[in-house]
Design a protein around this motif. Structure first.
Motif, PDB file in Angstrom:
ATOM      1  N   THR A 150       0.834  -1.203   0.000  1.00  0.00           N
ATOM      2  CA  THR A 150       0.000   0.000   0.000  1.00  0.00           C
ATOM      3  C   THR A 150       0.865   1.248   0.000  1.00  0.00           C
ATOM      4  O   THR A 150       2.071   1.204   0.280  1.00  0.00           O
ATOM      5  CB  THR A 150      -0.913   0.052   1.240  1.00  0.00           C
ATOM      6  OG1 THR A 150      -0.101   0.229   2.414  1.00  0.00           O
ATOM      7  CG2 THR A 150      -1.742  -1.206   1.379  1.00  0.00           C
ATOM      8  N   ASN A 157       7.411   4.124  -0.485  1.00  0.00           N
ATOM      9  CA  ASN A 157       6.216   4.232  -1.324  1.00  0.00           C
ATOM     10  C   ASN A 157       5.651   5.640  -1.286  1.00  0.00           C
ATOM     11  O   ASN A 157       5.204   6.192  -2.310  1.00  0.00           O
ATOM     12  CB  ASN A 157       5.158   3.237  -0.869  1.00  0.00           C
ATOM     13  CG  ASN A 157       5.482   1.809  -1.275  1.00  0.00           C
ATOM     14  OD1 ASN A 157       6.550   1.543  -1.814  1.00  0.00           O
ATOM     15  ND2 ASN A 157       4.579   0.885  -1.001  1.00  0.00           N
ATOM     16  N   ALA A 161       5.509   8.143  -4.548  1.00  0.00           N
ATOM     17  CA  ALA A 161       4.240   8.726  -4.996  1.00  0.00           C
ATOM     18  C   ALA A 161       4.366  10.216  -5.261  1.00  0.00           C
ATOM     19  O   ALA A 161       3.690  10.764  -6.143  1.00  0.00           O
ATOM     20  CB  ALA A 161       3.150   8.458  -3.956  1.00  0.00           C
ATOM     21  N   ARG A 164       5.399  11.294  -8.898  1.00  0.00           N
ATOM     22  CA  ARG A 164       4.527  11.016 -10.040  1.00  0.00           C
ATOM     23  C   ARG A 164       3.983  12.315 -10.624  1.00  0.00           C
ATOM     24  O   ARG A 164       3.430  13.148  -9.900  1.00  0.00           O
ATOM     25  CB  ARG A 164       3.368  10.124  -9.613  1.00  0.00           C
ATOM     26  CG  ARG A 164       2.582   9.558 -10.787  1.00  0.00           C
ATOM     27  CD  ARG A 164       1.333   8.830 -10.337  1.00  0.00           C
ATOM     28  NE  ARG A 164       0.800   7.950 -11.352  1.00  0.00           N
ATOM     29  CZ  ARG A 164      -0.401   7.406 -11.344  1.00  0.00           C
ATOM     30  NH1 ARG A 164      -1.217   7.649 -10.309  1.00  0.00           N
ATOM     31  NH2 ARG A 164      -0.810   6.618 -12.302  1.00  0.00           N
ATOM     32  N   PHE A 169       0.089   8.606  -6.475  1.00  0.00           N
ATOM     33  CA  PHE A 169      -0.495   7.268  -6.549  1.00  0.00           C
ATOM     34  C   PHE A 169      -1.587   7.138  -5.494  1.00  0.00           C
ATOM     35  O   PHE A 169      -1.550   7.773  -4.436  1.00  0.00           O
ATOM     36  CB  PHE A 169       0.571   6.195  -6.294  1.00  0.00           C
ATOM     37  CG  PHE A 169       1.511   5.980  -7.440  1.00  0.00           C
ATOM     38  CD1 PHE A 169       1.077   5.366  -8.602  1.00  0.00           C
ATOM     39  CD2 PHE A 169       2.839   6.374  -7.359  1.00  0.00           C
ATOM     40  CE1 PHE A 169       1.939   5.151  -9.672  1.00  0.00           C
ATOM     41  CE2 PHE A 169       3.716   6.168  -8.409  1.00  0.00           C
ATOM     42  CZ  PHE A 169       3.271   5.564  -9.577  1.00  0.00           C
ATOM     43  N   GLY A 170      -2.572   6.286  -5.772  1.00  0.00           N
ATOM     44  CA  GLY A 170      -3.623   6.014  -4.812  1.00  0.00           C
ATOM     45  C   GLY A 170      -3.172   5.038  -3.746  1.00  0.00           C
ATOM     46  O   GLY A 170      -2.088   4.440  -3.837  1.00  0.00           O
ATOM     47  N   ASP A 173      -2.697   1.586  -5.310  1.00  0.00           N
ATOM     48  CA  ASP A 173      -2.033   1.475  -6.605  1.00  0.00           C
ATOM     49  C   ASP A 173      -0.795   0.593  -6.539  1.00  0.00           C
ATOM     50  O   ASP A 173      -0.368   0.031  -7.554  1.00  0.00           O
ATOM     51  CB  ASP A 173      -1.647   2.865  -7.125  1.00  0.00           C
ATOM     52  CG  ASP A 173      -2.840   3.627  -7.693  1.00  0.00           C
ATOM     53  OD1 ASP A 173      -3.896   2.994  -7.885  1.00  0.00           O
ATOM     54  OD2 ASP A 173      -2.728   4.837  -7.920  1.00  0.00           O
ATOM     55  N   ASP A 546       5.564   5.633 -14.675  1.00  0.00           N
ATOM     56  CA  ASP A 546       5.010   4.880 -13.547  1.00  0.00           C
ATOM     57  C   ASP A 546       5.698   3.535 -13.371  1.00  0.00           C
ATOM     58  O   ASP A 546       5.855   3.034 -12.250  1.00  0.00           O
ATOM     59  CB  ASP A 546       3.503   4.657 -13.743  1.00  0.00           C
ATOM     60  CG  ASP A 546       2.697   5.925 -13.540  1.00  0.00           C
ATOM     61  OD1 ASP A 546       3.275   6.916 -13.046  1.00  0.00           O
ATOM     62  OD2 ASP A 546       1.503   5.927 -13.871  1.00  0.00           O
ATOM     63  N   TRP A 606       1.689  -1.566 -15.642  1.00  0.00           N
ATOM     64  CA  TRP A 606       2.108  -0.171 -15.782  1.00  0.00           C
ATOM     65  C   TRP A 606       2.753   0.174 -17.120  1.00  0.00           C
ATOM     66  O   TRP A 606       3.236   1.299 -17.293  1.00  0.00           O
ATOM     67  CB  TRP A 606       3.071   0.185 -14.653  1.00  0.00           C
ATOM     68  CG  TRP A 606       2.421   0.104 -13.303  1.00  0.00           C
ATOM     69  CD1 TRP A 606       2.596  -0.862 -12.361  1.00  0.00           C
ATOM     70  CD2 TRP A 606       1.484   1.026 -12.758  1.00  0.00           C
ATOM     71  NE1 TRP A 606       1.830  -0.613 -11.263  1.00  0.00           N
ATOM     72  CE2 TRP A 606       1.128   0.554 -11.480  1.00  0.00           C
ATOM     73  CE3 TRP A 606       0.903   2.215 -13.218  1.00  0.00           C
ATOM     74  CZ2 TRP A 606       0.216   1.213 -10.665  1.00  0.00           C
ATOM     75  CZ3 TRP A 606       0.006   2.876 -12.408  1.00  0.00           C
ATOM     76  CH2 TRP A 606      -0.325   2.379 -11.147  1.00  0.00           C
TER      77      TRP A 606
END
Length: 607
Positions: A150, A157, A161, A164, A169-170, A173, A546, A606
């Protein structure tokens, strides 16, 4: 190469060398790098400290607070409690532990998840009569794998993100790649990997390592003793060279005082419960004139020599160690503990915290030095004594993690429900697009304070400020690499090597390079350094950005080959009795498995 590019390369090179050297804290090194790019004019003053307000930094802080709220509510401990029912089969134990820690690490700080389950793993090892080394390395690696699932699972992470373009990113994602490598990694560790862990048989008897009963003795202040009317400090310092004796309690009539102050005035008939090896005990008796309160050989037998007469723990019925306010706990010193590099004497642990250091173990062996003079290292295991109602808080404040003696804090059903509800509400707000991740998580952290799952002071303490400073300082340094064209220059050199390579080969190259870097420096720092280079390379090779960001994220989080690559690896080193070279035996094949699984999934999702 321009002058600015040369400067930024020199700063980054120096920073990476200092990270690997590990003589200075990584947050101090990061601040030095930030000051270097400021003094050389690579980052304008008005943007120099913008990293402290960066959404990624705020998100990391909020996740750490929420993690503590979930711990206080008993959410994770309720999960851990169920693990005691899975039996003694090693394959089943490895599968269950790595799966649970991976699931927890996907949503709370992975070091926190490891700290909660490590005592359970050690207890399970002892119950099965096996070395903890069998379970602890798989447990640590499971926490790293789970963090990849996550956005909030691990700081790299969150950092990735922020790079980007066109939005972050969600929350989930990262799940397609993260879940795939987590499942593959757990399967490999369960079926094959745990057999590659070293067998530290001396650690399998860790309970005997701190067999306090063999070293406990009651000593009485006799009539006409020269020490009657003087302080405990005077007794200890007047015994010639400073004795290697720890006073655990003072018994006076029907009263008992645990961890007595060294300024306590002694009286005739006082009984001291002391911990010492037999040689030190005999020397202490000879120098002080104290006498044995009772003999180990029986109520009606006498002996003049205590060196061969250890007193067993069950004979200490008058001063039980596991009841009332007197409590003994094993704890491991975390890498960021305030104890690292200090001694018990210098820190005045007894006077400031009412805490006794009873014994210290390092690399699987109990240290025989004078306890007050031992300079603590990260990963040392301490046997400590203190008041039961305050011991847990004291260990947290000092940066120590209780091991197998830690009781699970199950919490009330109301607190568990509140903690779970607040966390799930924050996740739902992010997934539904109602709030951005930093806003939703900060709201969740504030809510946990408002409903009194933790105090405001505890919320601040739950934040690892060294990581916050590292991120805030390195973000502008990473941006300088990009704005000076340094990232593009490195990418162009890599292009010469990779112009004839396939997309899959380029992704492998990025992932492996990031993995190697993250094994020697902090994983968040590795992500900050590699991300702009990977984006420049993707632009030159016309690869979706990505895809390369996902490769960097996986590589930064999967530092399995050294104990310094991640805090989780460092925390299990001493309790498992591991050596530096043990990690690659499981870590290298696990890295290969992660790479083989991650790259095809990245290409499928991706590209």
């Amino acid at each position: 190469m321009t002058i600015e590019q040369g400067i930024v390369f020199a700063v980054l090179g120096f920073t990476l060398v200092m990270f690997v050297w590990n003589r200075l804290r990584f947050d101090v090194v990061a601040m030095l790098a930030l000051l270097a790019v400021a003094i050389t004019g690579l980052v304008p003053t008005e943007k120099l400290f913008a990293g402290f307000g960066h959404p990624a930094v705020i998100t990391v802080a909020a996740v750490l607070v929420i993690s503590q709220g979930l711990v206080n509510g008993g959410v994770v401990d309720n999960i851990a409690r169920l693990l005691g029912k899975i039996g003694h089969r090693p394959t089943l134990q490895v599968l269950t532990l790595t799966s649970v820690v991976a699931l927890c690490s996907g949503f709370i700080n992975n070091v926190g998840a490891l700290a909660l389950l490590m005592p359970v793993a050690i207890w399970m090892s002892r119950e099965a009569g096996r070395s903890p080394s069998l379970l602890l390395m798989p447990l640590a690696f499971g926490s790293l794998l789970g963090g990849t699932m996550t956005l909030i699972g691990t700081p790299p992470n969150i950092i990735i993100a922020s790079y980007r373009e066109g939005g972050t990113f969600g929350l989930f994602d990262f799940a397609p790649v993260g879940v795939a490598i987590t499942l593959a990694g757990i399967a490999f560790i369960t079926l094959v990997g745990w057999r590659l862990t070293p067998r530290r048989e001396e650690s399998s008897s860790q309970a005997k390592l701190f067999s306090v009963g063999e070293y406990l003795t009651e000593l009485r202040v006799p009539k006409e003793s020269a020490h009657a009317g003087s302080t405990l400090h005077s007794l200890l310092t007047g015994a010639g060279d400073e004795p290697d004796v720890v006073v655990l309690a003072l018994i006076r009539g029907e009263q008992r005082q645990t961890a007595p102050s060294t300024y306590k005035v002694l009286q005739v008939g006082d009984v001291l419960l002391v911990e010492a090896d037999t040689t030190s005990l005999q020397a202490f008796l000879d120098n002080t004139g104290l006498e044995l309160a009772h003999q180990a050989t029986g109520p009606n037998e006498e002996t003049d020599d205590v060196s061969d007469q250890p007193i067993e723990e069950e004979q200490q019925a008058s001063v039980p160690l596991d009841k009332g306010e007197l409590h003994l706990v094993e704890a491991v010193i975390a890498p960021e503990s305030s104890l690292v590099g200090q001694t018990a004497n210098r820190l005045q642990l007894r006077e400031r915290y009412q805490l006794n250091i009873v014994a210290v173990a390092r690399l699987g062996y109990r240290l025989k030095q004078r306890l007050g003079d031992i300079r603590f290292n990260a990963g040392d295991i301490l046997l400590v004594q203190g008041f039961e109602d305050s011991l847990s808080g004291t260990l947290t404040e000092l940066g120590c993690l209780p091991l197998a003696e830690r009781g699970l804090r199950l919490g009330s059903p109301r607190n568990t429900a509140m903690a779970s509800g607040i966390f799930l509400a924050s996740i739902a707000a992010i997934v539904a697009g109602l709030l951005q991740a930093p806003v939703a998580l900060v709201a969740g952290a504030v809510a946990m304070v408002l409903v009194k799952l933790m105090s405001a002071a505890e919320a601040y303490k739950s934040i690892d400020w060294s990581v916050i400073v590292l991120l805030a300082a390195m973000i502008p340094v990473g941006q300088a690499l990009e704005t000076t064209g340094g990232a593009g220059l490195i990418a162009s050199q890599m292009l010469v090597l990779g112009e004839d390579l396939s997309v899959a080969s380029v992704l492998v190259m990025i992932l492996v390079a990031t993995t190697l870097l993250s094994n020697v420096v902090n994983n968040a720092a590795a992500a900050i350094v590699v991300a702009p280079i990977a984006l420049s390379l993707a632009s030159e090779l016309n690869i979706p950005p990505d895809a390369v960001l996902m490769a960097v994220a996986v590589g930064a989080s999967c530092a399995f080959m050294t104990p310094i690559g991640h805090q989780s690896n460092a925390l299990v080193m001493e309790p498992g009795g591991y050596e530096f070279g043990d990690y690659w035996r499981l870590g290298l094949p696990l890295t290969v498995v992660v790479t083989v699984v991650a790259v095809p999934v990245i290409m499928l999702v991706w590209t």
